[in-house]
Scaffold this motif. Structure first.
Motif, mmCIF file in Angstrom:
data_model
loop_
_atom_site.group_PDB
_atom_site.id
_atom_site.type_symbol
_atom_site.label_atom_id
_atom_site.label_comp_id
_atom_site.label_asym_id
_atom_site.label_seq_id
_atom_site.Cartn_x
_atom_site.Cartn_y
_atom_site.Cartn_z
ATOM 1 N N LEU A 1 8.445 -84.708 -13.909
ATOM 2 C CA LEU A 1 7.599 -85.240 -14.978
ATOM 3 C C LEU A 1 8.389 -86.233 -15.830
ATOM 4 O O LEU A 1 9.505 -85.940 -16.261
ATOM 5 N N HIS A 2 7.811 -87.394 -16.048
ATOM 6 C CA HIS A 2 8.470 -88.444 -16.842
ATOM 7 C C HIS A 2 7.409 -89.355 -17.430
ATOM 8 O O HIS A 2 6.241 -89.271 -17.077
ATOM 9 N N GLN A 3 7.851 -90.243 -18.314
ATOM 10 C CA GLN A 3 6.997 -91.305 -18.836
ATOM 11 C C GLN A 3 7.510 -92.627 -18.288
ATOM 12 O O GLN A 3 8.705 -92.772 -18.053
ATOM 13 N N ASP A 4 6.631 -93.604 -18.113
ATOM 14 C CA ASP A 4 7.054 -94.956 -17.731
ATOM 15 C C ASP A 4 7.101 -95.763 -19.016
ATOM 16 O O ASP A 4 6.052 -96.142 -19.545
ATOM 17 N N ARG A 5 8.304 -95.970 -19.541
ATOM 18 C CA ARG A 5 8.389 -96.647 -20.833
ATOM 19 C C ARG A 5 9.432 -97.752 -20.851
ATOM 20 O O ARG A 5 9.924 -98.122 -21.898
ATOM 21 N N PHE B 1 2.854 -88.220 -19.553
ATOM 22 C CA PHE B 1 3.811 -87.681 -18.587
ATOM 23 C C PHE B 1 3.124 -87.508 -17.232
ATOM 24 O O PHE B 1 1.923 -87.201 -17.162
ATOM 25 N N HIS B 2 3.865 -87.738 -16.161
ATOM 26 C CA HIS B 2 3.316 -87.627 -14.812
ATOM 27 C C HIS B 2 4.464 -87.408 -13.837
ATOM 28 O O HIS B 2 5.629 -87.675 -14.166
ATOM 29 N N GLY B 3 4.127 -86.931 -12.650
ATOM 30 C CA GLY B 3 5.148 -86.696 -11.637
ATOM 31 C C GLY B 3 4.494 -86.439 -10.292
ATOM 32 O O GLY B 3 3.270 -86.580 -10.133
ATOM 33 N N PHE C 1 1.914 -100.851 -9.710
ATOM 34 C CA PHE C 1 1.832 -102.201 -10.258
ATOM 35 C C PHE C 1 1.868 -102.127 -11.770
ATOM 36 O O PHE C 1 1.121 -101.355 -12.378
ATOM 37 N N ARG C 2 2.758 -102.921 -12.356
ATOM 38 C CA ARG C 2 2.970 -102.883 -13.812
ATOM 39 C C ARG C 2 3.072 -104.288 -14.370
ATOM 40 O O ARG C 2 3.386 -105.233 -13.656
ATOM 41 N N ARG C 3 2.913 -104.371 -15.669
ATOM 42 C CA ARG C 3 3.267 -105.574 -16.430
ATOM 43 C C ARG C 3 4.554 -105.203 -17.141
ATOM 44 O O ARG C 3 4.529 -104.453 -18.120
HETATM 45 FE FE FE Z 1 6.133 -93.008 -13.295
#
Ligand code: FE
Ligand code: MD3
Length: 207
Positions: free
Chosen positions: A124-128, A180-182, A203-205
């Motif tokens: 589990l983590h955040q994309d930040r 949070f996701h994993g 896909f991200r900005r």
């Molecule tokens: Fe992620």
């Protein structure tokens, strides 16, 4: 035990089952082309632990992790070259999925490619590490199925579980962008095109 959800998505997440299925083979071929130019590699956390999924990137920058931290880099540290260009098919698919999820105008500048083999997982983590949290994230699953863990704003929020199959797309943004996701440990199996492998495109900005 939390049951898997089929056809129903937890709130804050748009689940598009099979959205990429018609393009499955072409997406896999394009991802393998990227990996031929920017090899899949297992990165280390800043704390010195090996991740279990291998990764690479395409687009204007790539996500990297090492002893110096997590960040986006314009060059692949493994080859010293720019990351491969994002395949046109990737851009079209990500934009179509984002529009379907209510994020018209999304224009990803980075695609992170994760490769899971049986047993590989993502805690589990955040994309930040991205500069722009107002943009959504679009995720495309290819190959073996995986159980996606969808948590909340706090690490301690109990995650919902959603099984993602090849060709499934999920998108989220706005108030859930930093959830949070994993990914639960991949179970053994064989996929017709990829064998004992799951690829995930996000896909991200980022810049
Ligand atoms: Fe992620
Ligand atoms: C929900 N990848 O690369 S994609 C990652 O399946 C990552 O490889 C997973 O988490 C994978 O960072 C999950 C789905 C995903 C990605 C980012 C999210 C879900 C997200 C960011 C916020 C909330």
């Amino acid at each position: 035990m939390t049951p898997d959800l089929f056809g129903a998505a937890p709130p804050g997440l748009t689940y598009l089952p099979g959205f990429a299925l018609a393009e499955e083979a072409a997406l896999i071929a394009a991802a393998l082309d990227v990996a031929a130019a920017a090899p899949l590699r297992v990165m280390s956390t800043p704390g010195g632990r090996k991740m279990s999924a291998a990764m690479t990137n395409c687009g204007a920058a790539g996500w990297v992790s090492d002893a110096r931290g997590y960040r986006y880099e314009r060059h692949d540290p493994l080859t010293g070259r720019l990351w491969p260009e994002m395949p046109k098919l990737f851009v079209k698919l990500a934009q179509a999925a984002a529009a379907e999820a209510g994020f018209a105008g999304f224009s990803p500048d980075v695609c992170l490619i994760n490769r899971y083999e049986p047993g590989a997982k993502m805690a589990l983590h955040q994309d930040r590490d991205e500069a722009d949290f107002s943009a959504p994230i679009v995720s495309v699953s290819l190959g073996l199925p995986a159980v996606f863990l969808w948590g909340g704003a706090k690490r301690t929020d109990k995650p919902a579980r959603l099984t993602l199959h090849s060709g499934d797309v999920v998108a989220w943004g706005g108030t859930t962008r930093l959830n949070f996701h994993g990914v639960a440990p991949l179970r053994p199996g064989r996929h017709a095109l990829l064998g004992a492998v799951r690829l995930n495109l996000t896909f991200r900005r980022a810049l």
